[in-house]
Motif scaffolding. Structure first.
Motif, PDB file in Angstrom:
ATOM      1  N   LEU A 184       0.831  -1.201   0.000  1.00  0.00           N
ATOM      2  CA  LEU A 184       0.000   0.000   0.000  1.00  0.00           C
ATOM      3  C   LEU A 184       0.868   1.254   0.000  1.00  0.00           C
ATOM      4  O   LEU A 184       0.594   2.212  -0.737  1.00  0.00           O
ATOM      5  N   ALA A 185       1.925   1.251   0.818  1.00  0.00           N
ATOM      6  CA  ALA A 185       2.832   2.403   0.862  1.00  0.00           C
ATOM      7  C   ALA A 185       3.445   2.655  -0.514  1.00  0.00           C
ATOM      8  O   ALA A 185       3.502   3.802  -0.987  1.00  0.00           O
ATOM      9  N   ARG A 189       2.847   5.956  -3.077  1.00  0.00           N
ATOM     10  CA  ARG A 189       3.964   6.715  -3.646  1.00  0.00           C
ATOM     11  C   ARG A 189       3.859   6.734  -5.170  1.00  0.00           C
ATOM     12  O   ARG A 189       4.148   7.742  -5.813  1.00  0.00           O
ATOM     13  N   LEU A 190       3.431   5.654  -5.766  1.00  0.00           N
ATOM     14  CA  LEU A 190       3.244   5.610  -7.212  1.00  0.00           C
ATOM     15  C   LEU A 190       2.155   6.601  -7.633  1.00  0.00           C
ATOM     16  O   LEU A 190       2.272   7.287  -8.650  1.00  0.00           O
ATOM     17  N   GLY A 195       0.741  12.382  -9.744  1.00  0.00           N
ATOM     18  CA  GLY A 195       0.067  13.626  -9.420  1.00  0.00           C
ATOM     19  C   GLY A 195      -1.168  13.469  -8.556  1.00  0.00           C
ATOM     20  O   GLY A 195      -1.959  14.415  -8.418  1.00  0.00           O
ATOM     21  N   LEU A 196      -1.332  12.287  -7.939  1.00  0.00           N
ATOM     22  CA  LEU A 196      -2.497  12.024  -7.096  1.00  0.00           C
ATOM     23  C   LEU A 196      -2.078  12.038  -5.631  1.00  0.00           C
ATOM     24  O   LEU A 196      -1.297  11.183  -5.192  1.00  0.00           O
ATOM     25  N   GLU A 288      13.420   7.293  -1.277  1.00  0.00           N
ATOM     26  CA  GLU A 288      13.363   7.845  -2.613  1.00  0.00           C
ATOM     27  C   GLU A 288      13.996   9.235  -2.675  1.00  0.00           C
ATOM     28  O   GLU A 288      14.648   9.601  -3.662  1.00  0.00           O
ATOM     29  N   ALA A 289      13.839  10.002  -1.589  1.00  0.00           N
ATOM     30  CA  ALA A 289      14.383  11.362  -1.566  1.00  0.00           C
ATOM     31  C   ALA A 289      15.908  11.364  -1.560  1.00  0.00           C
ATOM     32  O   ALA A 289      16.534  12.302  -2.068  1.00  0.00           O
ATOM     33  N   THR A 290      16.497  10.305  -0.978  1.00  0.00           N
ATOM     34  CA  THR A 290      17.959  10.241  -0.871  1.00  0.00           C
ATOM     35  C   THR A 290      18.596   9.389  -1.947  1.00  0.00           C
ATOM     36  O   THR A 290      19.805   9.241  -1.986  1.00  0.00           O
ATOM     37  N   ALA A 291      17.763   8.798  -2.839  1.00  0.00           N
ATOM     38  CA  ALA A 291      18.306   7.958  -3.895  1.00  0.00           C
ATOM     39  C   ALA A 291      19.111   8.805  -4.889  1.00  0.00           C
ATOM     40  O   ALA A 291      18.717   9.954  -5.164  1.00  0.00           O
TER      41      ALA A 291
END
Length: 292
Positions: A184-185, A189-190, A195-196, A288-291
């Motif tokens: 679900l997480a 994120r997807l 844009g949702l 994802e922010a640090t990738a």
């Protein structure tokens, strides 16, 4: 009949109160005194136990503790409760533990002439408070029958047969639930990438095959960044770990659940263990922010 209750935390407290509300004589022990006070306030038939030796008068002793090692520490050793229980008494174990630990406890109990029943719990503290907690009960049929009048006082009995089965139902439930939460997480994120916002996506998914208990309950918490600990991530990690270990011990390879286990380990390592397990969402965001 005199009962004992060890462990009056989030789950154990409501169950112990139910026994007192039913008029049962209950000796109550917890390392944190104020948690015992909250249980004794439920009625006049509860009494405080100062030490495990006080349980020598008990016909049945319940344990409801956070970790398998806590149950082992409480039961075994020269100062464990098994050293004081009289032959013919019964230990009803309510914690979420693995089958190997449960069998070790059952074997040790038998050496003291004590019968062992595994009774894992299926839902939330709110259900426990109302005696609506699903109970997954396994052990020697004659022993289970002997203590069966106690189970409706604390929940909804389901007699599943063996100790292995009683442990497995809860672990399988949490394995599926937490793997679903991790998926679900990732789905939310997807959606954000499309844009949702999560708060907008969740109502759309609710009318599709994506709907689940975790979506209904924890989806809105994720959308609101609400991680108050209804079920702490560290405890979810413990249950997923125990479930994967159980599967491997039986020669199975729970590949998707192992992936969820890695996910929860990462979130715990980031310091989110005391937050609700829904905080795996923030772990994914941070990753994802640090990738690169």
């Amino acid at each position: 009949m005199t009962l004992g209750f060890i462990g009056t935390g989030t789950m154990g407290g409501p169950l112990a109160r139910n026994l007192i509300r039913a008029g049962k004589t209950v000796l109550v022990y917890n390392r944190t005194p104020h948690k015992v006070d909250a249980v004794l306030a439920a009625g006049t038939t509860g009494r405080r136990a100062a030490a495990f030796a006080d349980f020598a008068v008990c016909d049945v002793v319940f344990t409801c503790l956070a970790l398998p090692e806590h149950v082992t520490q409480a039961a075994l050793g020269p100062d464990g409760v098994y050293a004081f229980l009289r032959p013919g008494s019964v230990h009803i174990e309510l914690s979420t533990i693995d089958p190997a630990t449960a069998h070790a406890l059952a074997d040790a109990a038998a050496q003291h002439g004590v019968a062992y029943v595994q009774c894992t719990l299926g839902k939330t503290p709110a259900h426990a408070e109302k005696a609506e907690e699903p109970l997954f009960i396994g052990g020697d049929p004659q022993t289970v029958e002997r203590v069966s009048p106690l189970f409706p006082l604390i929940g909804v009995p389901n007699f599943v047969g063996t100790i292995d089965a009683a442990c497995a139902v809860k672990l399988i439930s949490n394995l599926i639930g937490m793997a679903n939460l991790a998926v679900l997480a990732e789905g939310l994120r997807l959606g954000e990438a499309a844009g949702l916002a999560p708060a907008d996506l969740l109502p759309l998914l609710a009318d599709t095959g994506a709907r689940s208990f975790q979506m209904d309950v924890r989806g809105p918490w994720m959308a609101a960044s609400d991680y108050a600990p209804r079920f702490a991530l560290a405890l979810a990690l413990k249950d997923v770990r125990l479930g994967c270990e159980m599967a491997r011990s039986w020669g199975l390879s729970p590949q998707l659940m192992e992936a969820a286990l890695a996910f929860f380990r990462r979130a715990d390592a980031e310091g989110r263990g005391a937050e609700d397990c829904a905080a795996v969402y923030e772990c994914l965001r941070r990753q994802e922010a640090t990738a690169p």
